[in-house]
Design an enzyme around this catalytic site. Sequence first.
Site, PDB file in Angstrom:
ATOM      1  N   HIS A 200       0.817  -1.203   0.000  1.00  0.00           N
ATOM      2  CA  HIS A 200       0.000   0.000   0.000  1.00  0.00           C
ATOM      3  C   HIS A 200       0.860   1.266   0.000  1.00  0.00           C
ATOM      4  CE1 HIS A 200      -3.873   1.979   0.779  1.00  0.00           C
ATOM      5  NE2 HIS A 200      -3.172   2.839   1.487  1.00  0.00           N
TER       6      HIS A 200
ATOM      7  N   LYS B  94      -6.928  12.702  -8.225  1.00  0.00           N
ATOM      8  CA  LYS B  94      -6.337  11.414  -7.868  1.00  0.00           C
ATOM      9  C   LYS B  94      -7.421  10.420  -7.483  1.00  0.00           C
ATOM     10  CE  LYS B  94      -2.655   9.266  -5.353  1.00  0.00           C
ATOM     11  NZ  LYS B  94      -2.209   9.299  -3.969  1.00  0.00           N
TER      12      LYS B  94
ATOM     13  N   GLU C 246      -8.179   6.722  -5.206  1.00  0.00           N
ATOM     14  CA  GLU C 246      -7.633   5.874  -4.151  1.00  0.00           C
ATOM     15  C   GLU C 246      -8.643   4.809  -3.756  1.00  0.00           C
ATOM     16  OE1 GLU C 246      -4.576   7.478  -1.446  1.00  0.00           O
ATOM     17  OE2 GLU C 246      -6.149   7.257   0.032  1.00  0.00           O
TER      18      GLU C 246
ATOM     19  N   HIS D 207     -10.306   1.993  -0.938  1.00  0.00           N
ATOM     20  CA  HIS D 207     -10.479   1.634   0.468  1.00  0.00           C
ATOM     21  C   HIS D 207     -11.215   0.302   0.521  1.00  0.00           C
ATOM     22  CE1 HIS D 207      -9.950   4.214   4.300  1.00  0.00           C
ATOM     23  NE2 HIS D 207      -8.809   4.009   3.697  1.00  0.00           N
ATOM     24  N   ASN D 208     -10.656  -0.681  -0.180  1.00  0.00           N
ATOM     25  CA  ASN D 208     -11.341  -1.960  -0.368  1.00  0.00           C
ATOM     26  C   ASN D 208     -11.418  -2.799   0.901  1.00  0.00           C
ATOM     27  OD1 ASN D 208     -11.334  -1.154  -3.019  1.00  0.00           O
ATOM     28  ND2 ASN D 208      -9.537  -2.376  -3.573  1.00  0.00           N
TER      29      ASN D 208
ATOM     30  N   ARG E 257      -8.060  14.684   1.276  1.00  0.00           N
ATOM     31  CA  ARG E 257      -6.851  15.278   1.867  1.00  0.00           C
ATOM     32  C   ARG E 257      -5.711  15.311   0.861  1.00  0.00           C
ATOM     33  NH1 ARG E 257      -8.854  12.713   6.159  1.00  0.00           N
ATOM     34  NH2 ARG E 257      -7.539  10.865   6.003  1.00  0.00           N
TER      35      ARG E 257
ATOM     36  N   GLN F 198     -10.456   2.808  10.283  1.00  0.00           N
ATOM     37  CA  GLN F 198     -10.504   4.108  10.926  1.00  0.00           C
ATOM     38  C   GLN F 198     -11.931   4.630  11.010  1.00  0.00           C
ATOM     39  OE1 GLN F 198      -9.334   3.316   8.032  1.00  0.00           O
ATOM     40  NE2 GLN F 198      -7.166   3.785   7.790  1.00  0.00           N
TER      41      GLN F 198
ATOM     42  N   ASP G  42      -0.444  14.908   4.070  1.00  0.00           N
ATOM     43  CA  ASP G  42      -1.548  14.438   4.905  1.00  0.00           C
ATOM     44  C   ASP G  42      -1.151  13.147   5.583  1.00  0.00           C
ATOM     45  OD1 ASP G  42      -2.012  12.738   2.482  1.00  0.00           O
ATOM     46  OD2 ASP G  42      -3.734  12.116   3.677  1.00  0.00           O
TER      47      ASP G  42
ATOM     48  N   GLU H  71      -3.869   5.385  12.496  1.00  0.00           N
ATOM     49  CA  GLU H  71      -4.370   6.002  11.276  1.00  0.00           C
ATOM     50  C   GLU H  71      -5.598   6.858  11.581  1.00  0.00           C
ATOM     51  OE1 GLU H  71      -4.573   3.415   7.860  1.00  0.00           O
ATOM     52  OE2 GLU H  71      -2.507   2.776   8.129  1.00  0.00           O
TER      53      GLU H  71
ATOM     54  N   ASP I  57      -4.942   6.101 -12.024  1.00  0.00           N
ATOM     55  CA  ASP I  57      -5.407   4.712 -12.115  1.00  0.00           C
ATOM     56  C   ASP I  57      -5.421   4.038 -10.759  1.00  0.00           C
ATOM     57  OD1 ASP I  57      -2.461   4.830 -12.311  1.00  0.00           O
ATOM     58  OD2 ASP I  57      -2.670   2.672 -12.223  1.00  0.00           O
TER      59      ASP I  57
END
Lengths: 226, 789
Positions: free
Chosen positions: B50, B92, B94, B96-97, B117, B241, B269, B313, B527
């Site tokens: 990650h 961007k 991202e 969060h799977n 962020r 989180q 961040d 986190e 991507d």
Amino acid sequence: MKFGVVVFPGSNCDRDVAYVTRDLLYQSTRMVWHEETDISDLDVVVIPGGFSYGDYLRCGAIARFSPVMQQVLEHAREGKFVLGICNGFQVLTEAGLLPGVLMRNRDLHFICDRVPIKVESTNLPWTQAYSPEQIITLPIAHGEGQFYCDQQTLSQLETNGQVLFRYESENPNGSINNIAGICNRQGNVLGMMPHPERASDARLGSTDGLKLFQGLLKRVEALAQL
Amino acid sequence: MSATSESPFSSTEIADEGLKPEEYLEIVRRLGRHPNKAELGMFGVMWSEHCCYKNSRPLLKQFPTEGDRILVGPGENAGVVDLGDGLQLAFKIESHNHPSAIEPFQGAATGVGGILRDIFTMGARPIALLNSLRFGSLEDARTRRLFNGVVSGISHYGNCVGVPTVGGEVYFDPAYSGNPLVNVMALGLMETEEIVKSGAAGIGNPVLYVGSTTGRDGMGGASFASAELSDESEQDRPAVQVGDPFLEKSLIEACLEAFKTGAVVAAQDMGAAGITCSTSEMAAKGGVGIELDLDLIPVRETGMVPYEYLLSESQERMLFVAHKGREQELIDIFHRWGLHAVVAGTVISEPIVRILFEGEVAAQIPAEALAENTPLYHRELLTEPPEYARQASKWASASLPNCTPDGIEIAKHFQTWNDILLTLLDSPTIASKRWVYRQYDHQVQNNTVILPGGADAAVIRLRPSDPLQNPLNTGAQRGDRQQGVAATVDCNPRYVYLDPYEGAKAVVAEAARNLSCVGAEPLAVTDNLNFGSPEKPVGYWQLAEACRGLAEACRELKTPVTGGNVSLYNETLDSAGQPQPIYPTPVVGMVGLIPDLNRICGQGWLAEGDLIYLLGRPLEEQEGVTLGCSEYLAIIHGTVAGAPPLVEFDLERSVQSTCRDGIRQGWVRSAHDCAEGGLAIALAEACISSQLGAEINLGLASDQLQRWDQVLFGECGARIVVSVSLDNQIAWESYLNQQLGNNWQKIGSVENADTPLRVSTADNYSLIKVRIEDISDRYYNAIPKRLAL
């Protein structure tokens, strides 16, 4: 005409309202920080949508105690205009400027959509630019927009013509009597769940909400000519 | 303690940090000693896939990353492109799977918070969110719970923070049952004069910790995200989180205000790996060191040890390097917004991250060792496609039952083409996602030009935010600007599964096509590579082949990659311990520029009488059109096989540019690409969006063809259905001849609301005839109906 848009931490439609009053209608507009204690320069105070103070506890319950709200109460008492949109409506009911409460939507989901709204009466500055019983389309975006009040309050609201906006055809959130927006007895304080500021710019497809602001301007122009 | 002495950690303790035995030895070599517990934890998170892309980095290198408009490429918090006229766009994507699989509401909510962020850390105000979601079958109760939870989580966070969620995609397939994919993309418009970077600089400059407090939540989330999920993963809930969008909203305002003072040198961040990652990355990027005192960090619980501080986190936190002497100015801004801000450290010349706790050094590691010079795995690539792909590619449409202009008999049950169209519209993957986007505030900020469901891509007006220092408008800030930005997220994972290389190329082509359908010029890509374990040969083959395809297509379509996210180990172990891999899913987020918002279009027809055209190969040829990998094959025949349609870049480019030009000339009044479900579904969707009928003549005689299913529901790239007003027919057709040669066809006309959608043969035989009311009913109710169970 001078507009002030209240900014609580968590307000998120403040810039949208200012865009309409200042950039589309060319009215003097300033942001009002929640800790301000002097708003006597303003003709119209707008409490915008968003999640004031995170809407912890209950929507608008914390905002009610902010320093600026004491000034808004005074502003309303002087008969000057106060407009609460969405979270602003919730804040106004919590502050006691308007009756009733706003509960979670009937199906418990947040709803963002465009819905038909009937303009109930056009004898107040807020609605005078509309035609009587006009059906307009306004955006809504709320999780807690189900208006509720006791039977006695409801009949007073109806008898006094304080219901200015009503959901037409389908009721999206379960509001009592399909209520979407009400004013106080004097007519200078308006709270509504729909977002007129999101339907004011032709570029975004609709100007059904702009007339609400234009109605206010007409009123003030008329006063100025007296 | 010498490096050769016995390790103070058991192999289990090392494995618990997500480290392999050989990685531990490497740590010892670099430190010249054994790490302590806190240091071991820091390496564990920083060397996770990650954070350091140890499996994917060699593959990511082949992506094109440069172009005229690229201001910031991979490596910073977000990519930035130049939109001209002083406007710069940060964007961007991202994932969060894993958190969303365990705790869907908070998992998805904090995914939104994290990507926002990344955007405002650069000095950009977030202006839009999109999401790409994948779930198992809605017939399964657990999937319904995950779906509900993820959508409410995104709704909760995005709505409160005041950033409109304007678009996205949702797929349903049993391949994602235990492992949903939650990818969120954010766009922001630069608000500061300079792009804020993350490299620390200026020895002696103060390091500020700002935002929320630190607690034990989200401990080791990055390592957790870099391992397979299992039945025991539910016990990892502390690794998920908890977000607070209200704090984030205040943090956005406070950070942008702080950046504008010019007192901030660098910002980062705290996302994955929290304090560990932000300190080591800022130090490594700046070629300096950071000393940070944990005793100064505002906390939300007592009794935390360094390991917990460093791996927490907790959300809504940032690290700043400020110009010395100007820290109080910044602290005041954050306090005004009700946020914490403290000087917690200093930039030091020695290139190390030194962590102090209770007056002692709790950890001391070379910043490079943690953040830059991280492990790298080159894996063996299979020399030929694995068995499943070879088998699947052998499939041919000849194995399907014969069909006639009336329909097809499947398992002794005759279905008309009307039946099949209605069944496909009822498939949750194709059906309207209104149930989803109605829960997202998609209009806040007053810039949403095309509402969700209205077009192939989202369109946002570009309106620089004004701090309202002038109560009276001077005109300069008015909404006179004509530019807009379009954005889309796409991936047809079935294509990628059956042929990762061709499938990945098709993903990029489709994203660009979607942008072209609203009139936007495709600019750049972010991507999100969602794959299974790279440690398995098939998993690595899928990843490597897909990256090769993405790289080639991004080069061909001139859309460089500006960054993104890699999410591996997306597999769940069932109770029998058998790994269940997801489909390889390289989601492409693409942004495009719209020079004039008066010249855009949606997917629905505009007016009765308009002419309907198909851009791309004429129907007669049927070259490139395939039922392989199609939604029709999967839904109607229950078969996942065949080869995906091949991307023809020349045709793709010319079809897309013709569509864009047609829109900009004001000729094209609606445009919709043919994707899942082929031509018939594209036509139905254009009818549903506009609530207008259409009369379509395919120009093929009823005895001319055998495979009517291929004509109606076959899929291929470089195909767009557009409508044009009768007045512009001559100009438009002459332009088509000039640009596309034979690769276009007039196929019909738009009819009034009471007329059905009719698709007929050249000899006027009806293949499909459906009322708009009936197709709309299927399309809009498919998802709510399944959730009402």
